[in-house]
Design a protein around this motif. Structure first.
Motif, PDB file in Angstrom:
ATOM      1  N   TYR A  78      75.838  34.847 -33.979  1.00  0.00           N
ATOM      2  CA  TYR A  78      76.634  35.735 -33.125  1.00  0.00           C
ATOM      3  C   TYR A  78      77.562  34.929 -32.193  1.00  0.00           C
ATOM      4  CZ  TYR A  78      73.265  39.515 -34.359  1.00  0.00           C
ATOM      5  OH  TYR A  78      72.483  40.443 -35.001  1.00  0.00           O
ATOM      6  N   ASP A  79      77.049  33.784 -31.710  1.00  0.00           N
ATOM      7  CA  ASP A  79      77.819  33.010 -30.726  1.00  0.00           C
ATOM      8  C   ASP A  79      79.062  32.343 -31.314  1.00  0.00           C
ATOM      9  OD1 ASP A  79      76.338  33.688 -28.541  1.00  0.00           O
ATOM     10  OD2 ASP A  79      75.047  31.921 -28.605  1.00  0.00           O
ATOM     11  N   ARG A  80      79.205  32.390 -32.602  1.00  0.00           N
ATOM     12  CA  ARG A  80      80.416  31.790 -33.198  1.00  0.00           C
ATOM     13  C   ARG A  80      81.605  32.754 -33.213  1.00  0.00           C
ATOM     14  NH1 ARG A  80      78.925  29.287 -38.712  1.00  0.00           N
ATOM     15  NH2 ARG A  80      81.150  28.831 -38.729  1.00  0.00           N
ATOM     16  N   ALA A  81      81.386  33.987 -32.809  1.00  0.00           N
ATOM     17  CA  ALA A  81      82.515  34.923 -32.713  1.00  0.00           C
ATOM     18  C   ALA A  81      83.459  34.456 -31.605  1.00  0.00           C
ATOM     19  CB  ALA A  81      82.010  36.329 -32.405  1.00  0.00           C
ATOM     20  N   PRO A  82      84.764  34.493 -31.836  1.00  0.00           N
ATOM     21  CA  PRO A  82      85.693  34.057 -30.787  1.00  0.00           C
ATOM     22  C   PRO A  82      85.737  34.984 -29.577  1.00  0.00           C
ATOM     23  CG  PRO A  82      86.897  34.864 -32.705  1.00  0.00           C
ATOM     24  CD  PRO A  82      85.447  34.813 -33.097  1.00  0.00           C
ATOM     25  N   LEU A  83      85.344  36.245 -29.770  1.00  0.00           N
ATOM     26  CA  LEU A  83      85.329  37.193 -28.657  1.00  0.00           C
ATOM     27  C   LEU A  83      83.908  37.697 -28.425  1.00  0.00           C
ATOM     28  CD1 LEU A  83      88.421  39.496 -29.368  1.00  0.00           C
ATOM     29  CD2 LEU A  83      88.289  37.481 -27.896  1.00  0.00           C
ATOM     30  N   CYS A  84      83.570  37.869 -27.155  1.00  0.00           N
ATOM     31  CA  CYS A  84      82.252  38.417 -26.819  1.00  0.00           C
ATOM     32  C   CYS A  84      82.417  39.421 -25.689  1.00  0.00           C
ATOM     33  CB  CYS A  84      81.320  37.292 -26.372  1.00  0.00           C
ATOM     34  SG  CYS A  84      79.724  37.914 -25.782  1.00  0.00           S
ATOM     35  N   CYS A  85      81.752  40.539 -25.835  1.00  0.00           N
ATOM     36  CA  CYS A  85      81.779  41.553 -24.794  1.00  0.00           C
ATOM     37  C   CYS A  85      80.336  41.923 -24.479  1.00  0.00           C
ATOM     38  CB  CYS A  85      82.554  42.754 -25.322  1.00  0.00           C
ATOM     39  SG  CYS A  85      82.956  43.919 -24.047  1.00  0.00           S
ATOM     40  N   ALA A  86      79.973  41.869 -23.204  1.00  0.00           N
ATOM     41  CA  ALA A  86      78.573  42.115 -22.836  1.00  0.00           C
ATOM     42  C   ALA A  86      78.415  43.504 -22.250  1.00  0.00           C
ATOM     43  CB  ALA A  86      78.110  41.056 -21.838  1.00  0.00           C
ATOM     44  N   ALA A  87      77.362  44.211 -22.689  1.00  0.00           N
ATOM     45  CA  ALA A  87      77.044  45.518 -22.117  1.00  0.00           C
ATOM     46  C   ALA A  87      76.710  45.318 -20.641  1.00  0.00           C
ATOM     47  CB  ALA A  87      75.846  46.127 -22.846  1.00  0.00           C
ATOM     48  N   PRO A  88      76.968  46.305 -19.785  1.00  0.00           N
ATOM     49  CA  PRO A  88      77.505  47.635 -20.081  1.00  0.00           C
ATOM     50  C   PRO A  88      79.027  47.726 -19.992  1.00  0.00           C
ATOM     51  CG  PRO A  88      76.741  47.572 -17.818  1.00  0.00           C
ATOM     52  CD  PRO A  88      76.563  46.187 -18.373  1.00  0.00           C
ATOM     53  N   ALA A  89      79.689  46.561 -19.897  1.00  0.00           N
ATOM     54  CA  ALA A  89      81.136  46.597 -19.629  1.00  0.00           C
ATOM     55  C   ALA A  89      81.984  46.796 -20.879  1.00  0.00           C
ATOM     56  CB  ALA A  89      81.553  45.292 -18.943  1.00  0.00           C
ATOM     57  N   CYS A  90      81.333  47.013 -22.007  1.00  0.00           N
ATOM     58  CA  CYS A  90      82.069  46.935 -23.261  1.00  0.00           C
ATOM     59  C   CYS A  90      82.695  48.257 -23.688  1.00  0.00           C
ATOM     60  CB  CYS A  90      81.131  46.410 -24.325  1.00  0.00           C
ATOM     61  SG  CYS A  90      82.030  45.392 -25.446  1.00  0.00           S
ATOM     62  N   SER A  91      83.705  48.671 -22.984  1.00  0.00           N
ATOM     63  CA  SER A  91      84.414  49.914 -23.320  1.00  0.00           C
ATOM     64  C   SER A  91      85.560  49.605 -24.287  1.00  0.00           C
ATOM     65  CB  SER A  91      84.999  50.515 -22.043  1.00  0.00           C
ATOM     66  OG  SER A  91      85.928  49.594 -21.492  1.00  0.00           O
ATOM     67  N   VAL A  92      86.151  50.659 -24.839  1.00  0.00           N
ATOM     68  CA  VAL A  92      87.330  50.485 -25.695  1.00  0.00           C
ATOM     69  C   VAL A  92      88.407  49.720 -24.930  1.00  0.00           C
ATOM     70  CG1 VAL A  92      89.245  51.736 -26.783  1.00  0.00           C
ATOM     71  CG2 VAL A  92      86.894  52.508 -27.137  1.00  0.00           C
ATOM     72  N   GLU A  93      88.639  50.123 -23.682  1.00  0.00           N
ATOM     73  CA  GLU A  93      89.699  49.477 -22.888  1.00  0.00           C
ATOM     74  C   GLU A  93      89.380  48.003 -22.656  1.00  0.00           C
ATOM     75  OE1 GLU A  93      93.080  49.189 -22.051  1.00  0.00           O
ATOM     76  OE2 GLU A  93      92.542  51.054 -23.041  1.00  0.00           O
ATOM     77  N   ALA A  94      88.121  47.686 -22.362  1.00  0.00           N
ATOM     78  CA  ALA A  94      87.735  46.283 -22.138  1.00  0.00           C
ATOM     79  C   ALA A  94      87.979  45.454 -23.388  1.00  0.00           C
ATOM     80  CB  ALA A  94      86.265  46.215 -21.725  1.00  0.00           C
ATOM     81  N   VAL A  95      87.655  46.005 -24.545  1.00  0.00           N
ATOM     82  CA  VAL A  95      87.867  45.263 -25.796  1.00  0.00           C
ATOM     83  C   VAL A  95      89.358  45.086 -26.054  1.00  0.00           C
ATOM     84  CG1 VAL A  95      87.546  45.283 -28.295  1.00  0.00           C
ATOM     85  CG2 VAL A  95      85.672  45.978 -26.807  1.00  0.00           C
ATOM     86  N   ARG A  96      90.128  46.136 -25.813  1.00  0.00           N
ATOM     87  CA  ARG A  96      91.583  46.022 -26.030  1.00  0.00           C
ATOM     88  C   ARG A  96      92.178  44.918 -25.161  1.00  0.00           C
ATOM     89  NH1 ARG A  96      94.310  50.981 -28.273  1.00  0.00           N
ATOM     90  NH2 ARG A  96      95.953  50.757 -26.760  1.00  0.00           N
ATOM     91  N   GLN A  97      91.714  44.818 -23.935  1.00  0.00           N
ATOM     92  CA  GLN A  97      92.227  43.752 -23.053  1.00  0.00           C
ATOM     93  C   GLN A  97      91.812  42.368 -23.548  1.00  0.00           C
ATOM     94  OE1 GLN A  97      91.361  44.480 -18.897  1.00  0.00           O
ATOM     95  NE2 GLN A  97      92.236  46.538 -19.012  1.00  0.00           N
ATOM     96  N   LEU A  98      90.556  42.265 -23.999  1.00  0.00           N
ATOM     97  CA  LEU A  98      90.091  40.984 -24.548  1.00  0.00           C
ATOM     98  C   LEU A  98      90.946  40.553 -25.741  1.00  0.00           C
ATOM     99  CD1 LEU A  98      86.172  41.065 -24.861  1.00  0.00           C
ATOM    100  CD2 LEU A  98      87.554  39.457 -23.530  1.00  0.00           C
TER     101      LEU A  98
END
Ligand SMILES: Nc1ncnc2c1ncn2[C@@H]1O[C@H](COP(=O)(O)OP(=O)(O)OP(=O)(O)O)[C@@H](O)[C@H]1O
Ligand SMILES: O=C(O)C1=C[C@@H](O)[C@@H](O)[C@H](O)C1
Ligand SMILES: [Mg+2]
Length: 173
Positions: free
Chosen positions: A145-165
């Motif tokens: 999992y840690d090899r993914a270039p992007l990581c989003c941690a709960a509970p902050a992982c909304s659609v908007e948060a991912v779009r910004q990432l």
């Protein structure tokens, strides 16, 4: 654009993936659901009738089919997908991969009522056993999992948060 979601069972890959596909206006596929559709049987049935090894082979081949078929895609993977048959390399090379990180305590809360539909978590006697199993599974899978270039941690992982990432990542590369 191809965006792949990876993470533990119960992390919310299917739920968030569907919402992201709507937001990006691209097709959504869920790898588990595609396997079920093509096999015409449930994942517990596949495991019970043909075993995990067969499931992992189907998972690897359906993954490659979907990537070949769909240049634009939000893909939610199964919890174990990145850990078998060089699937992680395929994911990393063919799109942007996001790890959805959720603490084990929260996974237990979400999965307690659904463990039966997940063969690797079925037949555990109680929440403590589920927590132990999830912690062991996460410890083994973290390196993938840690090899993914992007990581989003709960509970902050909304659609908007991912779009910004994703936006920040694309601006930086
Ligand atoms: N952000 C969230 N907060 C709270 N509960 C959530 C959240 N996202 C999903 N859930 C709930 O957690 C459970 C698991 O979600 P989901 O099926 O999307 O996970 P998954 O990562 O696709 O799991 P699997 O690997 O087993 O396919 C569902 O009951 C869902 O409603
Ligand atoms: O964590 C896992 O290995 C699995 C998770 C599910 O998404 C399914 O792909 C299957 O139940 C296996
Ligand atoms: Mg799912």
């Amino acid at each position: 654009m191809r965006l792949h979601l990876i993470g533990m069972p119960g992390a919310g890959k299917t739920t968030l993936g569907r919402a992201l596909a709507t937001a990006y206006e691209v097709p959504f596929r869920d790898l588990d659901q595609e396997i079920v559709r093509r096999e015409q049987r449930t994942i517990p049935d596949i495991f019970a009738q043909d075993g995990e090894e067969y499931f992992r082979e189907r998972e690897a081949s359906v993954l490659r089919d979907l990537i070949a078929e769909l240049p634009d895609l939000v893909l939610s993977t199964g919890g174990g997908t990145p850990c078998f048959h060089h699937n992680l390399e395929v994911l990393l090379e063919s799109g942007l991969t996001l790890y959805l990180a959720v603490p084990v305590s929260e996974l237990v809360r979400r999965l307690q009522r659904q463990a039966a539909s997940r063969p690797l978590l079925a037949a555990l006697p109680d929440a403590a056993a589920l927590e132990t199993r999830l912690a062991e599974t996460l410890a083994a899978r973290q390196q993938f999992y840690d090899r993914a270039p992007l990581c989003c941690a709960a509970p902050a992982c909304s659609v908007e948060a991912v779009r910004q990432l994703v936006e920040r990542y694309n601006a930086a590369v």
